[in-house]
Design a protein around this motif. Sequence first.
Motif, mmCIF file in Angstrom:
data_model
loop_
_atom_site.group_PDB
_atom_site.id
_atom_site.type_symbol
_atom_site.label_atom_id
_atom_site.label_comp_id
_atom_site.label_asym_id
_atom_site.label_seq_id
_atom_site.Cartn_x
_atom_site.Cartn_y
_atom_site.Cartn_z
ATOM 1 N N THR A 79 -19.089 -28.897 40.497
ATOM 2 C CA THR A 79 -18.618 -29.054 39.121
ATOM 3 C C THR A 79 -17.103 -28.995 38.993
ATOM 4 O O THR A 79 -16.565 -29.352 37.957
ATOM 5 C CB THR A 79 -19.220 -27.968 38.203
ATOM 6 N N GLU A 105 -11.802 -30.857 42.506
ATOM 7 C CA GLU A 105 -12.200 -30.657 43.897
ATOM 8 C C GLU A 105 -11.327 -29.618 44.585
ATOM 9 O O GLU A 105 -10.813 -29.828 45.680
ATOM 10 C CB GLU A 105 -12.180 -31.993 44.646
ATOM 11 N N LEU A 109 -12.338 -10.748 17.647
ATOM 12 C CA LEU A 109 -11.824 -10.933 19.001
ATOM 13 C C LEU A 109 -12.334 -9.788 19.853
ATOM 14 O O LEU A 109 -12.446 -8.656 19.374
ATOM 15 C CB LEU A 109 -10.292 -10.945 18.987
ATOM 16 N N GLU A 133 -1.378 -13.883 23.284
ATOM 17 C CA GLU A 133 -1.721 -15.297 23.213
ATOM 18 C C GLU A 133 -2.197 -15.654 21.790
ATOM 19 O O GLU A 133 -1.907 -16.738 21.274
ATOM 20 C CB GLU A 133 -2.791 -15.590 24.281
ATOM 21 N N ASP A 165 -18.013 -20.239 34.866
ATOM 22 C CA ASP A 165 -19.143 -20.512 33.977
ATOM 23 C C ASP A 165 -20.413 -20.845 34.749
ATOM 24 O O ASP A 165 -21.495 -20.426 34.375
ATOM 25 C CB ASP A 165 -18.832 -21.697 33.046
ATOM 26 N N VAL A 172 -6.817 -26.014 38.436
ATOM 27 C CA VAL A 172 -6.177 -26.161 37.122
ATOM 28 C C VAL A 172 -6.593 -25.030 36.177
ATOM 29 O O VAL A 172 -6.292 -25.056 34.993
ATOM 30 C CB VAL A 172 -6.490 -27.528 36.477
ATOM 31 N N LYS A 173 -7.311 -24.061 36.683
ATOM 32 C CA LYS A 173 -7.702 -22.876 35.914
ATOM 33 C C LYS A 173 -8.510 -23.226 34.674
ATOM 34 O O LYS A 173 -8.222 -22.745 33.582
ATOM 35 C CB LYS A 173 -6.464 -22.052 35.544
ATOM 36 N N CYS A 174 -9.487 -24.104 34.830
ATOM 37 C CA CYS A 174 -10.297 -24.487 33.677
ATOM 38 C C CYS A 174 -11.450 -23.522 33.458
ATOM 39 O O CYS A 174 -12.037 -23.482 32.384
ATOM 40 C CB CYS A 174 -10.825 -25.911 33.836
ATOM 41 N N ASN A 182 -10.123 -11.599 24.698
ATOM 42 C CA ASN A 182 -9.068 -12.302 23.963
ATOM 43 C C ASN A 182 -7.751 -11.568 24.146
ATOM 44 O O ASN A 182 -7.696 -10.341 24.064
ATOM 45 C CB ASN A 182 -9.399 -12.371 22.471
ATOM 46 N N PRO A 208 -13.612 -29.923 38.524
ATOM 47 C CA PRO A 208 -13.092 -31.243 38.169
ATOM 48 C C PRO A 208 -11.972 -31.718 39.083
ATOM 49 O O PRO A 208 -11.661 -32.907 39.112
ATOM 50 C CB PRO A 208 -12.571 -31.046 36.740
ATOM 51 N N THR A 217 -14.409 -23.528 34.901
ATOM 52 C CA THR A 217 -15.769 -24.060 35.070
ATOM 53 C C THR A 217 -16.539 -23.295 36.152
ATOM 54 O O THR A 217 -17.705 -22.961 35.970
ATOM 55 C CB THR A 217 -15.708 -25.564 35.423
ATOM 56 N N ARG A 249 -2.737 -18.294 31.134
ATOM 57 C CA ARG A 249 -2.989 -19.078 32.322
ATOM 58 C C ARG A 249 -1.995 -18.841 33.453
ATOM 59 O O ARG A 249 -2.364 -18.788 34.613
ATOM 60 C CB ARG A 249 -3.009 -20.548 31.953
ATOM 61 N N GLY A 258 -15.964 -16.420 15.604
ATOM 62 C CA GLY A 258 -15.360 -15.883 16.821
ATOM 63 C C GLY A 258 -16.383 -15.092 17.612
ATOM 64 O O GLY A 258 -17.563 -15.448 17.663
ATOM 65 N N ARG A 259 -15.945 -13.985 18.209
ATOM 66 C CA ARG A 259 -16.811 -13.218 19.111
ATOM 67 C C ARG A 259 -17.677 -12.242 18.335
ATOM 68 O O ARG A 259 -17.472 -11.026 18.388
ATOM 69 C CB ARG A 259 -15.962 -12.466 20.119
#
Lengths: 637, 162
Positions: A580, A584, A454, A462, A610, A603-605, A458, A582, A607, A558, A379-380
């Motif tokens: 990047t 658009e 964690l 959840e 990052d 979609v709250k990914c 975290n 996904p 990316t 989310r 983990g972290r």
Amino acid sequence: MQGHLNDLQQRAQKKWEQLEGEALTVRIGTPTCGRAAGALDTLQDFRERIEKEGVEAHIIEVGCMGLCFAEPLVIIHKPKSGLPPILYGFITQQHVQRLVEGFLLGDDPCLELALGTVEFKEDGTPYIPELARFEIEERLVLRNCGYIDPLDIGHYLARGGYLTLQRALQMEPDAIILEIERAKLRGRGGAGFSTARKWRGCREIEARPKYLICNADEGDPGAFMDRVVLESDPHSVIEGMVIAAHVIGASQGFVYTRAEYPLVIERLKVALSQAREIGALGENIFDSGLSFDIELVAGAGAFVCGESTAMIYSIEGKRPMPRVRPPRSVERGLWQKPTVVNNVKTFALVQRIMEQGGERFSRIGTVGSTGTAVFALAGRVQQIGLVEVPMGTSLRKVIFDVGGGIPEGRRFKAVQIGGPAGGCLPESSLDLPVDYDSLRQAGAIMGSGGMICLDENNCMVETARYFLDFLCRESCGKCSMGRLVTKQMLLILEDIVKGQGTEADLDLLAALAHDVAEGTICNLCSSAANPTLTTLRYFRAEYEAHVKEKRCPALICRELITYYIVPEQCERGCDHCVLTCPTEAITTDERTRRKRILQDKCVKCGTCLDVCPPEYRAVIKVSPPEKVKELEKAAGG
Amino acid sequence: MTGELLDSYPAQRHSLLRILQAVQQTEGHLSEEALAAVARHLKISAAEVYGVATFYNQFRFIPYGKHHVVACLGTACHAMGGQLILDAFERELDVKAGGITGDHEWSLDRVGCIGCCTKAPVVVINDVIHARMTPFKVEEVLAVLGFKKSKKEENAGAGASQ
């Protein structure tokens, strides 16, 4: 036959001494996690280069040293250089040429790639004095891991392997039980039942045949200790099993492992056939009159099979649903016959205790929990890997001194111990000694030894939902508490993480958790309440933020977060996020070139967050989601 | 095919699990016919066989794709964002976990934990472990393995970039 083993042992030792004293050796760790880090490419590259250059070097594939964060790991020993063996970390293909040309061919030990030198304790346990963690660690189970070739029984024999078994076979079974009792060994599968008592219970029963099962069904997500032991040092476990078979009078043993562990299966098969070849398994083992063999059973991916009665049904080919005890397995187990089920590490420790004496073992650890504990630290945390410390070491020492603390300067939040049946302990519990009893008091359990750190990123609600989701998927469906009440708890937690929970839900959740703890057939579901109960107990404020403010403080849930690009931070020329995304969902303002997220497409990914260059840090998460409207309004106005 | 395979196993209930594993290994999944054949071999009811087979996560009742993707959702993977990785695969492949693409090239599954926690989050594609995944790396990995989005989507993509 006895002479036979001694001969083999002496020959193996001679070969080992030659290897250690004269030969140029390159040890490469190729356990599952090493392979994921590219160890097989490293191995292949070493082979090719050594052949091409015509270097006389032995390449030895070894298991896991526990320093998984630095994989692929390579140990080079060049006796001619006068240097001790040197351990190198992060050795991917790009470093192989440097090591071959620098150290194997030349005189430069490439210290810039080294993590430290390998020294040996009196009993031959390797350690790295340069790494602070080895001052805290005490390696009994992991003694051979990462230094010997698990596929070469000669390495195991050279370090005294199977001599302990030979000696034990000449002892009275009761004397062995006394030695295990002196060690005060408690089972390493999680519950911590006295091993001597379990064995004595089975020994006293007249019925025949008797069976022995090694529980290697490490189903707890986040745990990989048993995998590493079986991949790195399988003979220790086999030796411990034969000793146990002698004590209880078992004629047939089983190792029940997971289909998800193909390398364990592969290596164990080799180890079992090698053990048969030297006569440590089979008919009349070492002329003692004991006949015992071990069959390998691969499970098929069911968490419940880690429970001993379920495991027994699984071996029998029946639907593996736990049953009510009593009768206990030692009375009526596999095919209704007396059966002892012990964990992988318990068997490895039995071998160590019979080799070094129970007295010595009992001096390690605390009064109630003797010996060492093996944890899979993940983990972290900085230095992810396998850790073996004396029982009673504090959580703080394990996480911060051995594990190096939390990466990237983030704040420690909780440690999850014992898998889905364990609990989440907060910062205030960090000085808790890790042993069976203290952990139980704090609401967690030792479990089989998974330890997941964690941090502030975290969400504890959840996390509780995750464990219940896992348990509901894996619940066998036999008892109504396990089947229905856990599902009810999951539905409540799903509501809460979506922002649809109420304050009354929290009390209902706690009440249901208490019901589950008391009302299920087996330990797996009854302890399923632990993650929920401990998070409610230690992180109530976080639950309240979810139900009262519809806000996720860790910015994880989310439905309760939105991504937002801070206009002032956005370096307009850069298009990383746009290219990047996904879906658009990021547009560029034609005039200002600033980026904006189209929330209905997002979609709250994560990316964009990052890839946004760290010097801009323009992408942030906000909670509750409505907050983004205020921000947009403020920015627009 | 199943017949020969079955004959190499003794007709004992104890062998059931490994027989099912062997059938799946050779045929890719457990078909209704195969389950019935196993039942006849062991002289137990097909329902018994089905009851055991459906209990385990390893067994599949529809075929694998040519590329079989398994996203790990163990504790460590979950803590490191494993759900986002599964989401990304579901989105890119346009199938849900447990499903298979229309052309039978790609199937997607989830797993409780593969014990590779130190490299979290991980996915396993045809027995190769891909370490430290990110949603962005999902696209890369798929592209390297030759995944092409369906024509319709490609056209839509081309339109948007013009």
